[in-house]
Design a protein around this motif. Structure first.
Motif, mmCIF file in Angstrom:
data_model
loop_
_atom_site.group_PDB
_atom_site.id
_atom_site.type_symbol
_atom_site.label_atom_id
_atom_site.label_comp_id
_atom_site.label_asym_id
_atom_site.label_seq_id
_atom_site.Cartn_x
_atom_site.Cartn_y
_atom_site.Cartn_z
ATOM 1 N N MET A 1 0.848 -1.185 0.000
ATOM 2 C CA MET A 1 0.000 0.000 0.000
ATOM 3 C C MET A 1 0.891 1.245 0.000
ATOM 4 S SD MET A 1 -2.760 1.154 2.869
ATOM 5 C CE MET A 1 -4.376 1.065 2.162
ATOM 6 N N PRO A 2 0.564 2.257 -0.871
ATOM 7 C CA PRO A 2 1.383 3.473 -0.919
ATOM 8 C C PRO A 2 1.363 4.208 0.419
ATOM 9 C CG PRO A 2 -0.205 3.390 -2.733
ATOM 10 C CD PRO A 2 -0.538 2.284 -1.802
ATOM 11 N N SER A 3 2.399 4.980 0.677
ATOM 12 C CA SER A 3 2.483 5.738 1.928
ATOM 13 C C SER A 3 1.411 6.827 1.948
ATOM 14 C CB SER A 3 3.864 6.367 2.062
ATOM 15 O OG SER A 3 4.023 7.365 1.068
ATOM 16 N N LEU A 4 1.120 7.313 3.148
ATOM 17 C CA LEU A 4 0.104 8.349 3.312
ATOM 18 C C LEU A 4 0.473 9.620 2.536
ATOM 19 C CD1 LEU A 4 -2.517 9.359 4.530
ATOM 20 C CD2 LEU A 4 -1.279 9.848 6.651
ATOM 21 N N PRO A 5 1.703 10.136 2.631
ATOM 22 C CA PRO A 5 2.031 11.327 1.839
ATOM 23 C C PRO A 5 1.821 11.126 0.335
ATOM 24 C CG PRO A 5 3.703 10.996 3.520
ATOM 25 C CD PRO A 5 2.810 9.782 3.539
ATOM 26 N N ARG A 6 2.168 9.922 -0.138
ATOM 27 C CA ARG A 6 1.985 9.674 -1.573
ATOM 28 C C ARG A 6 0.505 9.657 -1.936
ATOM 29 N NH1 ARG A 6 4.051 4.401 -5.018
ATOM 30 N NH2 ARG A 6 2.940 4.949 -6.912
ATOM 31 N N ARG A 7 -0.337 9.042 -1.092
ATOM 32 C CA ARG A 7 -1.778 9.014 -1.374
ATOM 33 C C ARG A 7 -2.363 10.425 -1.348
ATOM 34 N NH1 ARG A 7 -4.588 5.475 2.582
ATOM 35 N NH2 ARG A 7 -2.707 5.598 3.844
ATOM 36 N N ILE A 8 -1.890 11.253 -0.415
ATOM 37 C CA ILE A 8 -2.370 12.644 -0.359
ATOM 38 C C ILE A 8 -1.928 13.396 -1.613
ATOM 39 C CG2 ILE A 8 -2.121 14.849 0.860
ATOM 40 C CD1 ILE A 8 -2.044 13.232 3.484
ATOM 41 N N ARG A 9 -0.683 13.161 -2.042
ATOM 42 C CA ARG A 9 -0.180 13.813 -3.256
ATOM 43 C C ARG A 9 -1.023 13.410 -4.474
ATOM 44 N NH1 ARG A 9 4.948 12.114 -2.616
ATOM 45 N NH2 ARG A 9 4.855 10.881 -4.494
ATOM 46 N N GLU A 10 -1.355 12.144 -4.570
ATOM 47 C CA GLU A 10 -2.171 11.660 -5.691
ATOM 48 C C GLU A 10 -3.578 12.254 -5.630
ATOM 49 O OE1 GLU A 10 -1.854 7.437 -5.229
ATOM 50 O OE2 GLU A 10 0.137 7.349 -6.184
ATOM 51 N N HIS A 11 -4.111 12.369 -4.415
ATOM 52 C CA HIS A 11 -5.429 12.990 -4.230
ATOM 53 C C HIS A 11 -5.372 14.452 -4.678
ATOM 54 C CE1 HIS A 11 -9.167 14.220 -2.265
ATOM 55 N NE2 HIS A 11 -8.472 15.182 -1.664
ATOM 56 N N ALA A 12 -4.331 15.180 -4.268
ATOM 57 C CA ALA A 12 -4.175 16.590 -4.612
ATOM 58 C C ALA A 12 -4.030 16.776 -6.116
ATOM 59 C CB ALA A 12 -2.971 17.184 -3.881
ATOM 60 N N ALA A 13 -3.328 15.860 -6.769
ATOM 61 C CA ALA A 13 -3.104 15.964 -8.215
ATOM 62 C C ALA A 13 -4.413 15.853 -8.996
ATOM 63 C CB ALA A 13 -2.121 14.891 -8.669
ATOM 64 N N ALA A 14 -5.393 15.152 -8.434
ATOM 65 C CA ALA A 14 -6.676 14.979 -9.110
ATOM 66 C C ALA A 14 -7.614 16.166 -8.914
ATOM 67 C CB ALA A 14 -7.358 13.710 -8.600
ATOM 68 N N LEU A 15 -7.268 17.082 -8.014
ATOM 69 C CA LEU A 15 -8.129 18.230 -7.724
ATOM 70 C C LEU A 15 -7.880 19.351 -8.729
ATOM 71 C CD1 LEU A 15 -7.712 18.405 -3.837
ATOM 72 C CD2 LEU A 15 -9.682 17.530 -5.115
ATOM 73 N N HIS A 24 -9.385 17.476 7.678
ATOM 74 C CA HIS A 24 -10.619 16.753 8.000
ATOM 75 C C HIS A 24 -11.228 16.062 6.772
ATOM 76 C CE1 HIS A 24 -11.994 20.870 7.023
ATOM 77 N NE2 HIS A 24 -12.978 20.228 6.436
ATOM 78 N N ALA A 25 -10.839 16.503 5.562
ATOM 79 C CA ALA A 25 -11.338 15.846 4.354
ATOM 80 C C ALA A 25 -10.501 14.633 3.976
ATOM 81 C CB ALA A 25 -11.361 16.850 3.201
ATOM 82 N N LEU A 26 -9.428 14.381 4.714
ATOM 83 C CA LEU A 26 -8.521 13.270 4.393
ATOM 84 C C LEU A 26 -8.526 12.187 5.470
ATOM 85 C CD1 LEU A 26 -5.504 15.446 3.190
ATOM 86 C CD2 LEU A 26 -7.220 14.321 1.758
ATOM 87 N N LEU A 27 -9.453 12.253 6.398
ATOM 88 C CA LEU A 27 -9.457 11.308 7.511
ATOM 89 C C LEU A 27 -9.764 9.875 7.077
ATOM 90 C CD1 LEU A 27 -11.060 13.471 10.333
ATOM 91 C CD2 LEU A 27 -8.637 12.951 9.911
ATOM 92 N N HIS A 28 -10.254 9.698 5.854
ATOM 93 C CA HIS A 28 -10.460 8.333 5.349
ATOM 94 C C HIS A 28 -9.121 7.658 5.025
ATOM 95 C CE1 HIS A 28 -10.209 10.907 1.802
ATOM 96 N NE2 HIS A 28 -9.832 9.829 1.106
ATOM 97 N N MET A 29 -8.051 8.459 4.973
ATOM 98 C CA MET A 29 -6.727 7.915 4.664
ATOM 99 C C MET A 29 -5.916 7.558 5.903
ATOM 100 S SD MET A 29 -5.396 10.325 1.589
ATOM 101 C CE MET A 29 -6.373 10.703 0.158
#
Length: 198
Positions: A1-15, A24-29
């Motif tokens: 499973m990718p690291s938390l920073p990487r998942r946040i970066r991928e989430h940010a890239a899609a915005l 508070h919008a990332l608590l599912h991670m």
């Protein structure tokens, strides 16, 4: 499973550009402490920009390097996030209406929320709390007129109203006239005189 920073970066890239990223919008991670730590780490690396406490945005990569998202885009998304009205300051409104040739050096916006400072790379944007009447009609020409008149002050209102009247449509002038009830007397009086003159 990718690291938390990487998942946040991928989430940010899609915005879209200027979209706020809040813990508070990332608590599912992950739990709040882990999310806060990952966001701080990404901001230190320059992969996210910390706009203000608890709000981050993704920097934009261009062929010339990294830039901050457009200020107007960030302001409108933050207004929606916080449920606030945020509009350009009176000096900027006066410039748009041709009442002054001065361009504001500092980026200042008026807000219905608390005063605060935002940072976007080298840019500092100030949000200054303003009374309700100065925030009337965001995005409309007659709202610009109200903010410009507030910035000019009581001594300049009568002279400036003639210039403003030439730049506003009949509909905008009618809306400015209808807003007199919430305007201070030093603006409402000259607007009433303008309406009476036709």
């Amino acid at each position: 499973m990718p690291s938390l920073p990487r998942r946040i970066r991928e989430h940010a890239a899609a915005l879209p550009e200027g979209a706020p990223i809040c813990p508070h919008a990332l608590l599912h991670m992950g739990n709040r402490a882990a999310v806060d730590q990952a966001l701080s780490r990404l901001a230190r690396r320059g992969q996210l920009l910390r706009v203000c406490r608890g709000v981050y945005v993704r920097p934009i990569d261009t062929r010339f390097g990294v830039r901050a998202p457009a200020v107007g885009t960030v302001i409108s998304t933050l207004g929606a996030l916080w449920g606030e009205t945020i509009v350009p300051c009176g000096g900027a409104a006066a410039n748009v209406l041709g009442l002054t040739t001065q361009v504001p050096v500092r980026l200042v916006y008026l807000t219905s929320g608390p005063s605060r400072t935002l940072r976007l790379l080298a840019l500092t944007v100030r949000l200054r709390h303003a009374p309700r009447w100065q925030l009337v009609a965001p995005g409309q020409p007659f709202g610009l007129a109200v903010r410009a008149l507030a910035w000019l002050g009581p001594q300049e209102v009568e002279d400036s109203l003639d210039t403003i009247a030439r730049r506003l449509s009949a509909t905008d002038l009618a809306e400015l006239s209808a807003a007199r009830a919430i305007l201070p007397a030093w603006i409402a009086g000259p607007v009433s005189a303008l309406v009476a003159r036709g």
